[in-house]
Design an enzyme around this catalytic site. Sequence first.
Site, short mmCIF file in Angstrom:
data_model
loop_
_atom_site.label_atom_id
_atom_site.label_comp_id
_atom_site.label_asym_id
_atom_site.label_seq_id
_atom_site.Cartn_x
_atom_site.Cartn_y
_atom_site.Cartn_z
N ALA A 162 0.90 9.96 0.49
CA ALA A 162 1.42 9.21 -0.63
C ALA A 162 0.21 8.38 -1.29
CB ALA A 162 2.20 7.88 -0.18
N LYS A 184 -6.05 14.03 16.12
CA LYS A 184 -6.15 13.71 14.70
C LYS A 184 -7.48 13.26 14.29
CE LYS A 184 -3.62 11.49 10.93
NZ LYS A 184 -2.63 10.62 10.71
N GLY A 197 0.84 -1.28 0.06
CA GLY A 197 0.18 -0.04 0.10
C GLY A 197 0.86 1.27 -0.18
N ALA A 198 0.21 2.51 -0.04
CA ALA A 198 0.78 3.80 -0.12
C ALA A 198 1.62 4.09 0.92
CB ALA A 198 -0.13 4.91 -0.47
N ASN A 234 -10.23 14.05 11.60
CA ASN A 234 -10.76 13.10 10.78
C ASN A 234 -12.39 12.94 10.79
OD1 ASN A 234 -8.40 12.75 9.36
ND2 ASN A 234 -7.75 11.11 10.49
N1 LIG Z 1 -2.08 7.08 1.90
C1 LIG Z 1 -1.87 8.22 2.63
O1 LIG Z 1 -1.47 9.35 2.22
C2 LIG Z 1 -2.25 8.23 4.05
C3 LIG Z 1 -1.77 9.41 4.73
C4 LIG Z 1 -1.74 9.21 6.16
C5 LIG Z 1 -2.43 8.03 6.90
N2 LIG Z 1 -2.98 7.17 6.00
C6 LIG Z 1 -3.43 5.88 6.70
O2 LIG Z 1 -2.31 5.10 6.76
C7 LIG Z 1 -3.17 3.62 6.86
C8 LIG Z 1 -2.54 3.06 5.49
O3 LIG Z 1 -2.97 3.70 4.33
P1 LIG Z 1 -2.57 3.25 2.62
O4 LIG Z 1 -3.07 4.45 2.11
O5 LIG Z 1 -1.13 2.83 2.56
O6 LIG Z 1 -3.59 2.06 2.26
P2 LIG Z 1 -3.49 0.88 1.39
O7 LIG Z 1 -2.94 1.59 -0.11
O8 LIG Z 1 -4.97 0.31 1.16
O9 LIG Z 1 -2.49 -0.05 1.86
C9 LIG Z 1 -2.75 -0.93 2.79
C10 LIG Z 1 -2.04 -2.26 2.25
O10 LIG Z 1 -1.93 -3.40 3.20
C11 LIG Z 1 -2.30 -4.37 2.67
N3 LIG Z 1 -2.51 -5.70 3.49
C12 LIG Z 1 -3.60 -5.49 4.59
N4 LIG Z 1 -3.79 -6.76 5.11
C13 LIG Z 1 -2.66 -7.24 4.88
C14 LIG Z 1 -1.94 -8.66 5.24
N5 LIG Z 1 -2.65 -9.23 6.09
N6 LIG Z 1 -1.04 -8.96 4.50
C15 LIG Z 1 -0.45 -8.56 3.54
N7 LIG Z 1 -0.99 -7.34 3.11
C16 LIG Z 1 -2.06 -6.72 3.75
C17 LIG Z 1 -3.47 -4.22 1.71
O11 LIG Z 1 -3.64 -5.10 0.69
P3 LIG Z 1 -5.05 -5.33 0.07
O12 LIG Z 1 -4.99 -4.07 -1.01
O13 LIG Z 1 -4.60 -6.79 -0.76
O14 LIG Z 1 -6.06 -5.47 1.11
C18 LIG Z 1 -2.83 -2.96 1.14
O15 LIG Z 1 -1.85 -3.31 0.09
C19 LIG Z 1 -4.61 3.88 6.45
O16 LIG Z 1 -4.96 3.89 7.88
C20 LIG Z 1 -4.61 5.45 6.04
O17 LIG Z 1 -5.86 6.00 6.47
C21 LIG Z 1 -2.85 6.93 4.63
#
Ligand SMILES: NC(=O)c1ccc[n+]([C@@H]2O[C@H](COP(=O)([O-])OP(=O)(O)OC[C@H]3O[C@@H](n4cnc5c(N)ncnc54)[C@H](OP(=O)(O)O)[C@@H]3O)[C@@H](O)[C@H]2O)c1
Length: 307
Positions: free
Chosen positions: A136, A191, A23-24, A195
Amino acid sequence: MYPAMNSNAMQSANPTWVVVGKGAIGLLAACQAQLRQWPVALWLRQPQPIQIDFRQLTQEHSQHHFSSWPVGTPITHIFIAVKAFDVQSCLQQLLPHLSDDAQIVLSHNGMGTLEPARALLSSKQQLWFVSTTHGAYKADKHQLIHSGSGQSVLAAVTAPPKPDSKVQQFVADALGPVTEVDNIEPCLWQKLAINCLINPLTALHNIQNGELAQAKYQPQLKQLLHEVCLVAEAEGYPLHEASCWQLVQQVIEKTAANRSSMLQDRRANRPTELDFISGFVLKQAKKHQLTLPAHACLYQQCQDAGF
Ligand SMILES: NC(=O)c1ccc[n+]([C@@H]2O[C@H](COP(=O)([O-])OP(=O)(O)OC[C@H]3O[C@@H](n4cnc5c(N)ncnc54)[C@H](OP(=O)(O)O)[C@@H]3O)[C@@H](O)[C@H]2O)c1
């Protein structure tokens, strides 16, 4: 505050960090840490090598290759940035693969995962939490964009049996600059207060953050904020309502063109973190016999809309 480490200062004995998923935020941490010479491997649902083209804030591109962590080798250091609703199942899956004294770093939006996570781990395994404002996204399967500069707050959630400075160093390099605090809860409530206003409202109305500046949303935003402040206070983490209101206005203004993560999840037809944001606020309110009409109504509307 810990600045990012200069790669020359990196000691050779750095452990390999396992980053969960592709993920991102996980990949952002993985790429930035790799750029600073940390050994990084991924924990994937389906083990496979991954290539990432990483566009940094400076617009420079770097190429990254990650292999999957070899199952059978105990994991000593792991970074878990998955959606809040995946934390519990992810930890359960990882438990048999963690070393007895593993350092486990969680990072996600929303609240409500720490107690169940703590309950799963042994007394020698150390749980940490990182709250980050970095942004990201993945433009496609192999392209990661660092879209917003941010900073992070790190805290140990369980008392360290022995302090492991590799955690602070890794987080500083992966998502720095980082500030370490004794207790993550005040930061998480602050936060959450932002949110639980911006995420559900923008997702429900299918609007960018900036549209919340319209006069028609102001009374609802004010009431939502007042209610979450009541709950934070009852929980022992009082928030200064007027300062939070200013912060809400600033976030709406500074991120006017952004789509909240909940809106992005809705548009992509993915599950949202609603239960760990508005749902968590309502759950804690119930514990203190507080009624939150604005949050209850918004939560119900989101549920009715299929969140
Ligand atoms: N992106 C941002 O800019 C940002 C900024 C601040 C905070 N956040 C927070 O940070 C957290 C992560 O965000 P994100 O944007 O990175 O989410 P994301 O892109 O959905 O990444 C999460 C990743 O974890 C994987 N995953 C979940 N369970 C798993 C497991 N048991 N084994 C292997 N892989 C697993 C998911 O796979 P699948 O897709 O196959 O389920 C996905 O690839 C969230 O709470 C978000 O709200 C994000």
